[in-house]
Design a protein around this motif. Structure first.
Motif, PDB file in Angstrom:
ATOM      1  N   LYS A  38      -5.352   6.136  -7.095  1.00 31.45           N
ATOM      2  CA  LYS A  38      -4.626   5.091  -6.398  1.00 31.45           C
ATOM      3  C   LYS A  38      -3.878   4.235  -7.419  1.00 31.45           C
ATOM      4  O   LYS A  38      -4.438   3.824  -8.424  1.00 31.45           O
ATOM      5  CB  LYS A  38      -5.620   4.218  -5.614  1.00 31.45           C
ATOM      6  CG  LYS A  38      -4.970   3.059  -4.877  1.00 31.45           C
ATOM      7  CD  LYS A  38      -6.030   2.173  -4.236  1.00 31.45           C
ATOM      8  CE  LYS A  38      -5.406   0.918  -3.659  1.00 31.45           C
ATOM      9  NZ  LYS A  38      -6.388  -0.034  -3.167  1.00 31.45           N
ATOM     10  N   ASN A  65      10.741   4.076  -9.123  1.00 32.27           N
ATOM     11  CA  ASN A  65      11.385   2.983  -9.841  1.00 32.27           C
ATOM     12  C   ASN A  65      10.444   1.800  -9.944  1.00 32.27           C
ATOM     13  O   ASN A  65       9.334   1.815  -9.399  1.00 32.27           O
ATOM     14  CB  ASN A  65      12.723   2.572  -9.194  1.00 32.27           C
ATOM     15  CG  ASN A  65      12.592   2.189  -7.735  1.00 32.27           C
ATOM     16  OD1 ASN A  65      11.646   1.537  -7.331  1.00 32.27           O
ATOM     17  ND2 ASN A  65      13.575   2.581  -6.936  1.00 32.27           N
ATOM     18  N   GLN A  80      10.588  -2.636 -10.053  1.00 33.78           N
ATOM     19  CA  GLN A  80      11.413  -3.827  -9.872  1.00 33.78           C
ATOM     20  C   GLN A  80      10.700  -5.046 -10.416  1.00 33.78           C
ATOM     21  O   GLN A  80       9.469  -5.173 -10.271  1.00 33.78           O
ATOM     22  CB  GLN A  80      11.679  -4.081  -8.375  1.00 33.78           C
ATOM     23  CG  GLN A  80      12.836  -3.302  -7.805  1.00 33.78           C
ATOM     24  CD  GLN A  80      13.142  -3.713  -6.379  1.00 33.78           C
ATOM     25  OE1 GLN A  80      12.730  -3.083  -5.422  1.00 33.78           O
ATOM     26  NE2 GLN A  80      13.885  -4.793  -6.234  1.00 33.78           N
ATOM     27  N   PHE A 139      10.756  -9.205  -9.922  1.00 30.53           N
ATOM     28  CA  PHE A 139      11.168 -10.251  -8.989  1.00 30.53           C
ATOM     29  C   PHE A 139      10.793 -11.618  -9.553  1.00 30.53           C
ATOM     30  O   PHE A 139       9.860 -11.745 -10.352  1.00 30.53           O
ATOM     31  CB  PHE A 139      10.454 -10.113  -7.639  1.00 30.53           C
ATOM     32  CG  PHE A 139      10.835  -8.905  -6.842  1.00 30.53           C
ATOM     33  CD1 PHE A 139      10.221  -7.684  -7.073  1.00 30.53           C
ATOM     34  CD2 PHE A 139      11.795  -8.991  -5.844  1.00 30.53           C
ATOM     35  CE1 PHE A 139      10.553  -6.566  -6.324  1.00 30.53           C
ATOM     36  CE2 PHE A 139      12.132  -7.886  -5.082  1.00 30.53           C
ATOM     37  CZ  PHE A 139      11.507  -6.674  -5.327  1.00 30.53           C
ATOM     38  N   GLN A 189       9.784 -15.554  -8.115  1.00 29.32           N
ATOM     39  CA  GLN A 189       9.412 -16.332  -6.940  1.00 29.32           C
ATOM     40  C   GLN A 189       9.261 -17.794  -7.334  1.00 29.32           C
ATOM     41  O   GLN A 189       8.431 -18.132  -8.181  1.00 29.32           O
ATOM     42  CB  GLN A 189       8.107 -15.823  -6.324  1.00 29.32           C
ATOM     43  CG  GLN A 189       7.734 -16.537  -5.033  1.00 29.32           C
ATOM     44  CD  GLN A 189       6.507 -15.972  -4.371  1.00 29.32           C
ATOM     45  OE1 GLN A 189       5.643 -15.380  -5.017  1.00 29.32           O
ATOM     46  NE2 GLN A 189       6.403 -16.136  -3.050  1.00 29.32           N
ATOM     47  N   LEU A 204      11.184 -14.151  -2.505  1.00 27.60           N
ATOM     48  CA  LEU A 204      11.322 -13.432  -3.772  1.00 27.60           C
ATOM     49  C   LEU A 204      12.778 -13.047  -3.996  1.00 27.60           C
ATOM     50  O   LEU A 204      13.474 -12.652  -3.059  1.00 27.60           O
ATOM     51  CB  LEU A 204      10.475 -12.167  -3.746  1.00 27.60           C
ATOM     52  CG  LEU A 204       8.969 -12.325  -3.923  1.00 27.60           C
ATOM     53  CD1 LEU A 204       8.309 -12.884  -2.689  1.00 27.60           C
ATOM     54  CD2 LEU A 204       8.345 -10.990  -4.301  1.00 27.60           C
ATOM     55  N   LEU A 242       7.019 -11.352 -10.688  1.00 27.10           N
ATOM     56  CA  LEU A 242       6.221 -10.242 -10.163  1.00 27.10           C
ATOM     57  C   LEU A 242       6.897  -8.917 -10.455  1.00 27.10           C
ATOM     58  O   LEU A 242       8.122  -8.833 -10.447  1.00 27.10           O
ATOM     59  CB  LEU A 242       6.038 -10.372  -8.647  1.00 27.10           C
ATOM     60  CG  LEU A 242       5.324 -11.627  -8.153  1.00 27.10           C
ATOM     61  CD1 LEU A 242       6.294 -12.554  -7.477  1.00 27.10           C
ATOM     62  CD2 LEU A 242       4.228 -11.259  -7.162  1.00 27.10           C
ATOM     63  N   ARG A 277       7.480   1.571  -7.169  1.00 28.55           N
ATOM     64  CA  ARG A 277       7.640   2.410  -5.991  1.00 28.55           C
ATOM     65  C   ARG A 277       7.174   3.810  -6.376  1.00 28.55           C
ATOM     66  O   ARG A 277       7.769   4.441  -7.260  1.00 28.55           O
ATOM     67  CB  ARG A 277       9.088   2.431  -5.540  1.00 28.55           C
ATOM     68  CG  ARG A 277       9.343   3.382  -4.385  1.00 28.55           C
ATOM     69  CD  ARG A 277      10.624   3.009  -3.687  1.00 28.55           C
ATOM     70  NE  ARG A 277      10.414   1.974  -2.704  1.00 28.55           N
ATOM     71  CZ  ARG A 277      11.378   1.149  -2.301  1.00 28.55           C
ATOM     72  NH1 ARG A 277      12.586   1.229  -2.799  1.00 28.55           N
ATOM     73  NH2 ARG A 277      11.126   0.236  -1.378  1.00 28.55           N
ATOM     74  N   GLN A 310       6.566   2.696  -0.077  1.00 29.38           N
ATOM     75  CA  GLN A 310       5.862   1.443  -0.303  1.00 29.38           C
ATOM     76  C   GLN A 310       6.019   0.942  -1.727  1.00 29.38           C
ATOM     77  O   GLN A 310       6.093   1.726  -2.671  1.00 29.38           O
ATOM     78  CB  GLN A 310       4.382   1.630   0.000  1.00 29.38           C
ATOM     79  CG  GLN A 310       4.107   1.954   1.453  1.00 29.38           C
ATOM     80  CD  GLN A 310       2.627   1.918   1.773  1.00 29.38           C
ATOM     81  OE1 GLN A 310       1.871   1.270   1.082  1.00 29.38           O
ATOM     82  NE2 GLN A 310       2.218   2.589   2.831  1.00 29.38           N
ATOM     83  N   LEU A 311       6.065  -0.366  -1.889  1.00 30.75           N
ATOM     84  CA  LEU A 311       6.004  -0.995  -3.194  1.00 30.75           C
ATOM     85  C   LEU A 311       4.565  -1.417  -3.462  1.00 30.75           C
ATOM     86  O   LEU A 311       3.901  -1.959  -2.585  1.00 30.75           O
ATOM     87  CB  LEU A 311       6.911  -2.220  -3.246  1.00 30.75           C
ATOM     88  CG  LEU A 311       8.416  -1.984  -3.251  1.00 30.75           C
ATOM     89  CD1 LEU A 311       9.161  -3.310  -3.223  1.00 30.75           C
ATOM     90  CD2 LEU A 311       8.829  -1.180  -4.460  1.00 30.75           C
ATOM     91  N   TRP A 314       2.338  -3.879  -5.788  1.00 29.69           N
ATOM     92  CA  TRP A 314       2.660  -5.120  -6.480  1.00 29.69           C
ATOM     93  C   TRP A 314       1.605  -5.547  -7.474  1.00 29.69           C
ATOM     94  O   TRP A 314       0.400  -5.368  -7.248  1.00 29.69           O
ATOM     95  CB  TRP A 314       2.809  -6.245  -5.456  1.00 29.69           C
ATOM     96  CG  TRP A 314       3.955  -6.059  -4.524  1.00 29.69           C
ATOM     97  CD1 TRP A 314       3.985  -5.266  -3.415  1.00 29.69           C
ATOM     98  CD2 TRP A 314       5.237  -6.680  -4.626  1.00 29.69           C
ATOM     99  NE1 TRP A 314       5.219  -5.363  -2.816  1.00 29.69           N
ATOM    100  CE2 TRP A 314       5.989  -6.218  -3.529  1.00 29.69           C
ATOM    101  CE3 TRP A 314       5.809  -7.582  -5.519  1.00 29.69           C
ATOM    102  CZ2 TRP A 314       7.309  -6.631  -3.314  1.00 29.69           C
ATOM    103  CZ3 TRP A 314       7.116  -7.993  -5.303  1.00 29.69           C
ATOM    104  CH2 TRP A 314       7.844  -7.513  -4.214  1.00 29.69           C
ATOM    105  N   GLY A 315       2.063  -6.160  -8.575  1.00 33.32           N
ATOM    106  CA  GLY A 315       1.176  -6.923  -9.423  1.00 33.32           C
ATOM    107  C   GLY A 315       0.977  -8.317  -8.833  1.00 33.32           C
ATOM    108  O   GLY A 315       1.705  -8.726  -7.928  1.00 33.32           O
ATOM    109  N   ALA A 316      -0.008  -9.044  -9.357  1.00 32.95           N
ATOM    110  CA  ALA A 316      -0.321 -10.375  -8.846  1.00 32.95           C
ATOM    111  C   ALA A 316       0.590 -11.459  -9.423  1.00 32.95           C
ATOM    112  O   ALA A 316       0.573 -12.586  -8.948  1.00 32.95           O
ATOM    113  CB  ALA A 316      -1.779 -10.722  -9.109  1.00 32.95           C
TER     114      ALA A 316
END
Lengths: 112, 113
Positions: A1, A32, A34, A36, A38, A44, A89, A93, A99-100, A102-104
């Motif tokens: 996972k 890819n 990304q 972001f 925030q 975002l 963040l 993908r 689905q993306l 995400w890191g925290a």
């Protein structure tokens, strides 16, 4: 996972410094990645998107690199300004779906 | 372009109440999605849609319903609110195709008491 980790969780630096934010992922089968930004209480904003075939992307004072084989991406911010203060963040993908993952995030504070 | 808009900005619900979070985009994006963001955690995907009439579950779909009757709108329904659904909810959209970046709305802060 697939898991995405961003270290440190928070970072405070004086204005004008160059800095690097880190993002690591456990599965190299990504389509890819990304980065972001925030701002508090806001949505975002996409900063940079790196396709898996690319090594880096640049936008103004921002440069993002990608090393798929080692499962790492960095976001380099040159000549930091107080307006850069925000949470950054990264999201990957996977090859297999939309689905993306995400890191925290890293909360960045630039001190004037 | 207004981009991605979300209403309401804030909402307080009592346990067991239902409500709908609204999301709309004016960029003709086929792909739309709902995320929740909890402190110290990354965003988690609730539901997504790749076009009108097509929806699918994400990572945390339980307790939420969606429908997509038009390209522009993608409402998220909470069927029977629970305190565990206290969170900030973000809607995002993009063109179909994994190369495209996602655009986010400003979020809805939901508190369930």
């Amino acid at each position: 996972k697939q898991e995405v980790t961003q270290i440190p969780a928070a970072l405070s630096v004086p204005e004008g410094e160059n800095l690097v934010l880190n993002c690591s992922f456990t599965d190299s089968a990504i389509y890819n990645l990304q980065w972001f930004r925030q701002d508090p209480g806001k949505g975002l904003t996409s900063l940079l998107l790196i396709q898996s075939s690319q090594r880096e992307q640049t936008s103004g004072r921002l440069n993002a690199s990608l090393d798929k084989s080692s499962g790492r991406s960095t976001l380099y911010i040159a000549a930091s300004q107080p307006g850069d203060s925000a949470t950054y963040l990264c999201a990957v993908r996977p090859d297999s779906n939309y689905q993306l993952i995400w890191g925290a995030g890293t909360k960045l504070i630039i001190k004037p | 372009n207004a981009g991605v808009t979300q209403t309401p900005k804030f909402q307080v619900l009592k346990t067991g109440q239902s409500m709908t979070l609204q999301c709309a985009q004016d960029m003709n994006h086929e792909y739309m999605s709902w995320y929740r963001q909890d402190p110290g955690m990354g965003l988690r995907l609730i539901h997504y849609s790749v076009g009108a009439g097509i929806t699918d579950q994400g990572e945390v779909p339980n307790g939420y319903n969606v429908s997509r009757s038009t390209t522009e709108d993608f409402p998220l329904r909470l069927l029977s609110a629970a305190p565990s659904q206290t969170s900030v909810y973000f809607c995002a959209s993009s063109y179909v195709g994994r190369s495209y970046e996602q655009y986010f709305g400003p979020g809805t802060r939901l508190t369930v008491t």
